[in-house]
Design an enzyme around this catalytic site. Structure first.
Site, mmCIF file in Angstrom:
data_model
loop_
_atom_site.group_PDB
_atom_site.id
_atom_site.type_symbol
_atom_site.label_atom_id
_atom_site.label_comp_id
_atom_site.label_asym_id
_atom_site.label_seq_id
_atom_site.Cartn_x
_atom_site.Cartn_y
_atom_site.Cartn_z
ATOM 1 N N THR A 121 19.449 19.485 -21.339
ATOM 2 C CA THR A 121 19.899 19.781 -22.694
ATOM 3 C C THR A 121 21.160 18.994 -23.041
ATOM 4 O O THR A 121 21.954 18.659 -22.148
ATOM 5 C CB THR A 121 20.199 21.294 -22.809
ATOM 6 N N ASP A 122 21.360 18.771 -24.342
ATOM 7 C CA ASP A 122 22.603 18.113 -24.782
ATOM 8 C C ASP A 122 23.821 19.018 -24.587
ATOM 9 O O ASP A 122 24.963 18.546 -24.621
ATOM 10 C CB ASP A 122 22.497 17.655 -26.244
ATOM 11 N N GLU A 123 23.577 20.319 -24.338
ATOM 12 C CA GLU A 123 24.703 21.251 -24.200
ATOM 13 C C GLU A 123 25.549 20.976 -22.967
ATOM 14 O O GLU A 123 26.662 21.498 -22.860
ATOM 15 C CB GLU A 123 24.202 22.694 -24.146
ATOM 16 N N TYR A 148 24.772 29.389 -19.497
ATOM 17 C CA TYR A 148 23.518 28.630 -19.592
ATOM 18 C C TYR A 148 23.774 27.135 -19.428
ATOM 19 O O TYR A 148 23.165 26.466 -18.582
ATOM 20 C CB TYR A 148 22.821 28.895 -20.939
ATOM 21 N N LYS A 152 22.730 24.488 -16.419
ATOM 22 C CA LYS A 152 21.924 23.278 -16.659
ATOM 23 C C LYS A 152 22.705 22.030 -16.199
ATOM 24 O O LYS A 152 22.128 21.114 -15.612
ATOM 25 C CB LYS A 152 21.571 23.149 -18.155
HETATM 26 P P1 NAD Z 1 11.740 29.153 -23.015
HETATM 27 O O1 NAD Z 1 12.737 30.216 -22.683
HETATM 28 O O2 NAD Z 1 10.943 29.251 -24.252
HETATM 29 O O3 NAD Z 1 10.696 29.015 -21.810
HETATM 30 C C1 NAD Z 1 11.103 29.022 -20.473
HETATM 31 C C2 NAD Z 1 9.859 29.214 -19.617
HETATM 32 O O4 NAD Z 1 10.286 29.173 -18.228
HETATM 33 C C3 NAD Z 1 9.183 30.568 -19.819
HETATM 34 O O5 NAD Z 1 7.779 30.409 -19.879
HETATM 35 C C4 NAD Z 1 9.567 31.371 -18.588
HETATM 36 O O6 NAD Z 1 8.603 32.339 -18.193
HETATM 37 C C5 NAD Z 1 9.695 30.260 -17.545
HETATM 38 N N1 NAD Z 1 10.573 30.656 -16.443
HETATM 39 C C6 NAD Z 1 11.793 31.227 -16.527
HETATM 40 N N2 NAD Z 1 12.267 31.477 -15.288
HETATM 41 C C7 NAD Z 1 11.335 31.025 -14.411
HETATM 42 C C8 NAD Z 1 11.244 30.990 -12.996
HETATM 43 N N3 NAD Z 1 12.239 31.469 -12.227
HETATM 44 N N4 NAD Z 1 10.143 30.456 -12.433
HETATM 45 C C9 NAD Z 1 9.129 29.982 -13.199
HETATM 46 N N5 NAD Z 1 9.141 30.006 -14.546
HETATM 47 C C10 NAD Z 1 10.231 30.518 -15.146
HETATM 48 O O7 NAD Z 1 12.550 27.788 -22.950
HETATM 49 P P2 NAD Z 1 12.354 26.449 -23.800
HETATM 50 O O8 NAD Z 1 13.125 26.548 -25.037
HETATM 51 O O9 NAD Z 1 10.925 26.117 -23.829
HETATM 52 O O10 NAD Z 1 13.122 25.410 -22.847
HETATM 53 C C11 NAD Z 1 12.422 24.725 -21.819
HETATM 54 C C12 NAD Z 1 13.374 23.761 -21.143
HETATM 55 O O11 NAD Z 1 13.899 22.835 -22.093
HETATM 56 C C13 NAD Z 1 14.593 24.416 -20.492
HETATM 57 O O12 NAD Z 1 14.861 23.744 -19.279
HETATM 58 C C14 NAD Z 1 15.708 24.176 -21.494
HETATM 59 O O13 NAD Z 1 16.960 24.126 -20.837
HETATM 60 C C15 NAD Z 1 15.311 22.830 -22.042
HETATM 61 N N6 NAD Z 1 15.764 22.525 -23.410
HETATM 62 C C16 NAD Z 1 15.500 23.381 -24.427
HETATM 63 C C17 NAD Z 1 15.855 23.040 -25.734
HETATM 64 C C18 NAD Z 1 15.555 23.947 -26.913
HETATM 65 O O14 NAD Z 1 15.952 23.631 -28.026
HETATM 66 N N7 NAD Z 1 14.848 25.054 -26.735
HETATM 67 C C19 NAD Z 1 16.507 21.821 -25.966
HETATM 68 C C20 NAD Z 1 16.781 20.979 -24.885
HETATM 69 C C21 NAD Z 1 16.387 21.331 -23.610
HETATM 70 O O1 DAU Z 2 20.946 21.968 -27.861
HETATM 71 C C1 DAU Z 2 19.880 22.340 -27.055
HETATM 72 C C2 DAU Z 2 19.874 23.837 -26.868
HETATM 73 O O2 DAU Z 2 19.434 24.397 -28.096
HETATM 74 C C3 DAU Z 2 18.977 24.279 -25.721
HETATM 75 O O3 DAU Z 2 19.505 23.805 -24.518
HETATM 76 C C4 DAU Z 2 18.863 25.805 -25.663
HETATM 77 O O4 DAU Z 2 17.912 26.190 -24.684
HETATM 78 C C5 DAU Z 2 18.396 26.306 -27.023
HETATM 79 O O5 DAU Z 2 18.375 27.727 -27.017
HETATM 80 C C6 DAU Z 2 19.337 25.806 -28.114
HETATM 81 O O6 DAU Z 2 20.648 26.386 -27.959
HETATM 82 P P1 DAU Z 2 21.485 26.917 -29.227
HETATM 83 O O7 DAU Z 2 22.438 27.929 -28.719
HETATM 84 O O8 DAU Z 2 21.999 25.793 -30.025
HETATM 85 O O9 DAU Z 2 20.259 27.607 -30.066
HETATM 86 P P2 DAU Z 2 20.146 28.985 -30.855
HETATM 87 O O10 DAU Z 2 18.795 28.972 -31.496
HETATM 88 O O11 DAU Z 2 20.480 30.150 -30.015
HETATM 89 O O12 DAU Z 2 21.261 28.848 -31.985
HETATM 90 C C7 DAU Z 2 21.287 27.740 -32.880
HETATM 91 C C8 DAU Z 2 22.528 27.881 -33.754
HETATM 92 O O13 DAU Z 2 22.364 29.030 -34.611
HETATM 93 C C9 DAU Z 2 23.812 28.131 -32.983
HETATM 94 O O14 DAU Z 2 24.889 27.540 -33.695
HETATM 95 C C10 DAU Z 2 23.962 29.651 -33.012
HETATM 96 C C11 DAU Z 2 23.394 30.001 -34.383
HETATM 97 N N1 DAU Z 2 22.754 31.312 -34.524
HETATM 98 C C12 DAU Z 2 21.837 31.705 -33.597
HETATM 99 C C13 DAU Z 2 21.157 32.900 -33.753
HETATM 100 C C14 DAU Z 2 20.139 33.369 -32.729
HETATM 101 C C15 DAU Z 2 23.028 32.086 -35.646
HETATM 102 O O15 DAU Z 2 23.865 31.726 -36.502
HETATM 103 N N2 DAU Z 2 22.343 33.269 -35.816
HETATM 104 C C16 DAU Z 2 21.424 33.709 -34.911
HETATM 105 O O16 DAU Z 2 20.838 34.784 -35.118
#
Ligand code: NAD
Ligand code: DAU
Length: 332
Positions: A121-123, A148, A152
């Site tokens: 992630t970019d975080e 988190y 990562k």
């Molecule tokens: P998500 O929470 O929707 O899905 C995570 C999946 O991993 C789920 O199916 C869960 O059951 C599985 N999981 C969790 N713990 C596990 C374990 N111990 N063993 C096996 N499976 C397990 O997450 P997502 O948003 O799809 O993110 C997927 C990946 O992408 C993560 O590594 C996250 O850090 C990365 N990522 C997410 C975003 C975003 O915007 N959501 C952006 C950049 C990177």
């Molecule tokens: O940047 C990549 C990341 O993006 C991933 O690594 C994470 O897995 C993914 O969850 C996401 O993280 P964020 O914390 O940026 O996403 P989230 O959807 O939780 O929140 C997006 C923005 O919205 C953040 O500034 C917090 C804000 N927010 C979030 C929620 C849930 C609100 O203002 N209200 C809300 O109810």
């Protein structure tokens, strides 16, 4: 590359990636997923059973991981605890899954010489100032803010150490915020869409000026496949689609879609340590690997995502009440 192990393939991005593989490649896929609260088996329904199978198991359990890694040509590692707010409430599972899970996969990849692509992630880079025009590059120093993002960041460091010290054949990608179908209702965009469908108001943390760099999940999938097949071993690639928006802007688009007034939302308690701004410079991926996003029109992608949630209420409805109860207890 014929047989692929996709960890976390029942989650939001992992499941979309498996759909992308079925539509665009000939590979066979084994999904390894623990099926936590964030997973949905339904997201894999309808995929060809001769090409996709599911193993329910934990990436932090080497007895499960080792034989699976041995039996596949490559691993794409999505599995993680992914939600910042949860990591502030209970960091433990983030350490186990995101750090120990990555360690188990690396050890198995080392033993069996298996190619590994690590999804990050970019975080890991922390945040940028709102008034700044700087963007993250592959050279930006790590500076994570939440449990988190710290876990990562640690997992990225493990991958680099295993590449350098043990010659593991790994790459890393760090992507910005994804949106699209199958995203859990705890996340910002699905939470606000489903609040409005329910006749409620979007809940915006703090003053709502935080900026996220949105990318459609389908573009993330195509980038991961490109890096897996054409990326240079040991390299990191940033993935983004120039989609910077502040949270108020996103909420305004959702409200407008439903014909609701632009000020029809609540400002709620801010997230502790809330990162201000993320922004990705994806020049390396675009120039070295000739990758381009195909869904760069955010308003259009958001409209399709809203329609998807309108059509899939059966899927998200069972998760909504418990998610909102957790947020309400936190004043969010
Ligand atoms: P998500 O929470 O929707 O899905 C995570 C999946 O991993 C789920 O199916 C869960 O059951 C599985 N999981 C969790 N713990 C596990 C374990 N111990 N063993 C096996 N499976 C397990 O997450 P997502 O948003 O799809 O993110 C997927 C990946 O992408 C993560 O590594 C996250 O850090 C990365 N990522 C997410 C975003 C975003 O915007 N959501 C952006 C950049 C990177
Ligand atoms: O940047 C990549 C990341 O993006 C991933 O690594 C994470 O897995 C993914 O969850 C996401 O993280 P964020 O914390 O940026 O996403 P989230 O959807 O939780 O929140 C997006 C923005 O919205 C953040 O500034 C917090 C804000 N927010 C979030 C929620 C849930 C609100 O203002 N209200 C809300 O109810």
């Amino acid at each position: 590359m014929d047989r692929l192990l996709v960890t976390g393939g029942a989650g939001f991005i992992g499941a979309n990636f498996v759909h992308h593989l079925m539509a665009n490649t000939d590979v066979r896929v084994t999904v390894l997923d623990k099926l936590t609260y964030a997973a949905s088996r339904e997201a894999l329904d309808g995929l060809p059973t001769d090409r996709v199978s599911l193993v329910v198991g934990d990436v932090a359990d080497s007895a499960v991981v080792d034989p699976l890694v041995a039996a596949h040509d490559a691993v794409v590692h999505f599995a993680a605890e992914s939600h910042n707010d949860n990591s502030l409430n209970e960091p433990g599972p983030f350490i186990t899954t995101n750090l120990v899970g990555t360690f188990c996969l690396l050890e198995a990849a080392r033993r069996h010489g298996t190619r590994l692509h690590h999804i990050s992630t970019d975080e890991v880079y922390g945040d940028l100032a709102l008034e700044d025009s700087t963007r993250f590059t592959e050279a930006t120093p790590y500076n994570p803010s939440s449990p988190y993002s710290a876990a990562k960041a640690g997992s990225d460091h493990l991958v680099r150490a295993w590449v350098r010290s043990f010659g593991v054949q790994a790459t890393i990608s760090n992507c910005s915020n994804n949106y699209g179908p199958w995203q859990h209702v705890e996340k910002f965009i699905p939470r606000q869409i489903t609040n409005v469908i329910d006749g409620g108001r979007p809940k915006v943390y703090g003053a709502g000026h935080n900026v996220r760099d949105w990318i459609h999940v389908e573009d993330h999938s195509s980038a991961v496949w490109r890096i897996l097949t054409e990326g240079r071993i040991g390299e990191t690639y940033l993935v983004g689609a120039d989609g910077e928006r502040d949270n108020l802007d996103v909420v305004a688009l959702i409200l407008a879609h439903f014909g609701r007034p632009a000020d029809d939302f609540d400002l709620v308690t801010d997230r502790a340590g809330h990162d201000l701004r993320y922004a990705i410079d994806a020049t390396k991926l675009r120039t070295e690997l000739d990758w381009e996003p195909r869904h760069a029109d955010f308003s259009e992608g958001l409209t399709r995502t809203i329609e998807w949630y309108q059509q899939h209420e059966d899927w998200w409805r069972p998760h909504k009440q418990r998610t909102e109860a957790t947020y309400a207890a936190q004043g969010q």
